[in-house]
Scaffold this active site. Structure first.
Site, PDB file in Angstrom:
ATOM      1  N   CYS A 111      79.495  64.059  17.922  1.00 19.29           N
ATOM      2  CA  CYS A 111      78.332  63.467  18.586  1.00 19.29           C
ATOM      3  C   CYS A 111      77.671  64.497  19.502  1.00 19.29           C
ATOM      4  O   CYS A 111      78.307  65.020  20.424  1.00 19.29           O
ATOM      5  CB  CYS A 111      78.791  62.208  19.320  1.00 19.29           C
ATOM      6  SG  CYS A 111      78.018  61.831  20.876  1.00 19.29           S
TER       7      CYS A 111
ATOM      8  N   CYS B 207      77.415  63.950  23.299  1.00 23.11           N
ATOM      9  CA  CYS B 207      78.760  63.992  23.889  1.00 23.11           C
ATOM     10  C   CYS B 207      79.149  65.439  24.180  1.00 23.11           C
ATOM     11  O   CYS B 207      79.728  65.750  25.221  1.00 23.11           O
ATOM     12  CB  CYS B 207      79.813  63.413  22.940  1.00 23.11           C
ATOM     13  SG  CYS B 207      79.496  61.748  22.376  1.00 23.11           S
TER      14      CYS B 207
END
Lengths: 435, 176, 77
Positions: B71, B74
């Site tokens: 991600c 992230c």
């Protein structure tokens, strides 16, 4: 950055043949990359890129991580592609493209794209010159069959915005403007789309609208004619399971104005006499297409993509397209893709292999004749950071090689080449650099 | 013409049905938001085998970070959390990162590339048991739990704006 | 196109994804998207490459739309 060897581009001596060409093509890109690197000392991908072996297959490689869901902005990126097309109708096209995407805030990004088409063809123009079937004047520029005789340039600018508040929070929209020009044609396009995420981002709805205004001013004619296109579209993307994603696409296209090809000639054999006519087609065409796509992850390393499309239009052309693409990661260093596409279409209601007498609508365009095509694709993606090679030692780089073999068969031989079968070879070499 | 109409209506219907379905799902998934309620107690294991219990952090302001190596936001948030933790850990503050990669190797690979290693625990939760307790809406999700163990702030996604908000929220929870 | 084939197409395009989504309605949680985030799982992951293919197909075939790719500008439609 520790390095046991001097800069990557000196590692390999110039090579002959195709590899040599690729190596040479890499040099300007390498320059671009090092230039950007010096500007951006703090690279996003933290790992160092010391070349250890030709193929490390290890931890330095980075897989480009794409934005899976529409609410993510595209990554900052420069992409260069060198594309070429060759076929047995003696058409050669070279079309390099360059595209840059840059974020300028948390929620906005801009992209610029530039494309040049260089078409070298023993095409309609030489046909006119040799056969003198019309009162056409030969083109002012270009000319010979083996020289680039037509250049098209296209520039586009796009803007992406994520909506971070209000009623449409979680949505995003994009606006694009495109201008294309060649010596006998120009086109201006505006495109907008809006995407909205639902169901914990499992569902994406996208509505789009493309509007374009074209002008055709062939050098063999004295007129300028206009064409307008508008294409609303609707796309629904649904994550079905953690390994399966589906998409439903619908597009409607209404083209009005001058739709024909001014360079094509219809020959009517009328009482033993051959008469030449301009092609005439209706001045409106409504085209609809619906497609479905599925992408399924097979294990950790591969994915299978299946796509179907049905198309139909107000000229009674309908078609069915099936395509399959299998992709597999070869470690972290590379990804291989094998694709197959099958297409078959019906004939426009006014298309005739031979016109016995002049009719209201007449065409020789193979695109409006019954036929089928097969396309075989092989693509290879090389991820930077895994190789001790110029350019590829940089983990922010990705190289893409794409090859297609295309075969089209039509029931009536092509009006110009007189062949029923077209064989084309498409080669594309691309490099992406993320910064 | 008739056939085209048939196709069109069939397609329109299926598209409509899918959209309706999507909407229903959206409503069904609106779910309970455990804001201002006691955080569910959980325990998890780090890559080194250390067991982490949320209950042991009572009396501290806790930042829970749900992340994965696949991600993008992230990956952008993680180094920021490392810095935040370094700055605030002497107060009653700790970050607990919960990684949801299905392969622990991918988490390790990401961490190995960081310039500064986190001094807070990084739990590996390949089964996704902890994020299910917190009913995440997206990735990354950052949750702030006050000294009494109550969920006070939630952030989905990571941007410059979220960054500033997080710093302010941590400050305000620490002085409570 | 024959009616049988048409019906099959419609079935595939409309009903299958629909049925699939009924049984799986939004069961993909945000933390379960690791596989879906893989570049090989993204439709038209490289839009420019998709445009390149679209470019020559548009010029050779009588159909357009519903491929998710975009090309345009040339007077070849």
């Amino acid at each position: 950055m520790k390095s046991t060897l001097p800069a990557g581009r000196f590692n390999i001596p110039p090579l002959r043949g195709v590899r040599g060409v690729l190596w040479l093509a890499a040099i300007p890109f390498e320059f671009l990359v090092s230039h950007f690197d010096s500007l951006r000392a703090a690279s996003f991908f933290v790992g160092n890129n010391t070349p250890l072996a030709l193929l490390k297959g290890g931890i330095m490689c980075c897989l480009f991580i794409a934005s899976a869901f529409a609410q993510d902005l595209p990554q900052d990126e420069v992409q260069v592609n060198l594309n070429s097309y060759f076929d047995n109708f003696n058409v050669q096209i070279y079309y390099p493209t360059i595209a840059v995407t840059k974020r300028f805030s948390d929620s906005s990004s801009v992209n610029l794209r530039y494309l040049v088409d260089v078409i070298s063809a023993a095409s309609m123009r030489s046909y006119f010159a040799v056969d003198g079937v019309t009162s056409a004047t030969t083109k002012a520029e270009g000319g010979g069959d083996n020289h680039p005789d037509e250049v098209r340039q296209e520039a586009a600018i796009g803007f992406n915005e994520l909506l971070q508040g209000g009623l449409l929070k979680g949505g995003s929209f994009s606006l694009n403007a495109l201008y294309s020009r060649e010596h006998d044609y120009s086109s201006f396009t505006l495109a907008g789309s809006f995407s909205y995420l639902l169901a914990k981002k499992n569902t994406t709805l996208q509505v789009g609208m493309v509007r374009s205004w074209d002008r055709s001013f062939p050098q063999i004619r004295t007129w300028t004619r206009r064409k307008e296109v508008y294409t609303p579209s609707f796309t629904l993307t649904q994550a079905l399971t953690p390994k399966l994603i589906a998409q439903l696409l619908f597009s409607y296209n209404r083209t009005s104005g001058y739709i024909g090809d001014p360079y094509q000639i219809v020959q009517v054999i009328d009482g033993g006499q051959v008469r030449n006519f301009e092609t005439t087609v209706p001045d409106q065409r409504v085209r609809k297409a619906v497609g479905g796509r599925l992408n399924y992850k097979l294990g950790q390393q591969s994915a299978l993509n299946l796509a179907l499309r049905y198309y139909w239009d107000s000229w009674d052309v309908n078609s069915f397209t099936t395509s399959l693409l299998w992709q597999r990661h070869l470690g972290k260093a590379a990804t291989l893709g094998l694709g197959y596409r099958n297409y078959f279409q019906g004939r426009a209601y006014f298309f005739k292999p031979q016109y016995a007498a002049p009719e209201l609508y007449m065409t020789v365009d193979t695109k409006l004749e019954r036929g089928y095509s097969n396309d075989y694709e092989i693509k290879l993606t090389l991820n930077g950071g895994c190789y001790r090679l110029p350019v590829l030692s940089n983990p922010n780089v990705q190289l893409n090689v794409l090859m297609n073999l295309y075969h089209r068969h039509s029931e009536t031989p092509d009006w110009h080449s007189r062949y029923q079968d077209l064989f084309a070879y498409i080669f594309s070499f691309g490099a992406r650099y993320r910064f | 013409m008739k056939r085209n109409l048939l196709i069109l209506s069939a397609l329109a219907l299926s598209a409509l049905a899918l959209s309706a379905l999507a909407l229903l799902c959206a409503i069904a998934f609106a779910g309970s938001n455990p804001m201002n309620t006691a955080a569910p107690t959980f325990s998890g294991k780090t890559a080194q085998g250390q067991i982490i219990n949320l209950a042991d952090y009572k009396g501290k302001v806790v930042l829970l970070d749900f992340w994965a190596s696949w991600c993008g936001p992230c990956r952008e948030e993680f180094p920021f959390l490392v810095k935040l933790h370094e700055k605030a850990k002497r107060g009653n503050f700790s970050v607990i990162a919960i990684n949801v990669d299905t392969e622990i190797e991918k988490m390790k690979e990401f961490l190995s590339k960081l310039e500064v290693q986190p001094s807070f625990p990084v739990i590996s939760d390949a089964q996704g048991k902890i994020p299910a307790m917190f009913d995440l809406k997206g990735m990354p999700t950052t949750i702030l739990i006050d000294k009494k163990g109550v969920v006070r702030y939630r952030h989905t996604g990571f941007t410059e704006v979220e960054k500033e908000k997080l710093v302010e929220e941590v400050k305000s929870l620490l002085v409570e | 196109m024959q009616d049988g084939r048409l019906r099959k197409t419609l079935l595939l395009l409309g009903v299958l994804p629909l049925a699939a989504s009924f049984t799986n309605c939004a069961t993909v949680q945000p933390w379960q998207r690791g596989e879906l985030a893989d570049p090989i799982m993204i439709f038209n992951e490289n839009p420019i490459e998709a445009g390149i293919n679209e470019h020559y197909l548009d010029y050779r075939e009588g159909s357009t739309g519903a491929t998710g790719a975009q090309s345009g500008g040339c007077g070849c439609g």
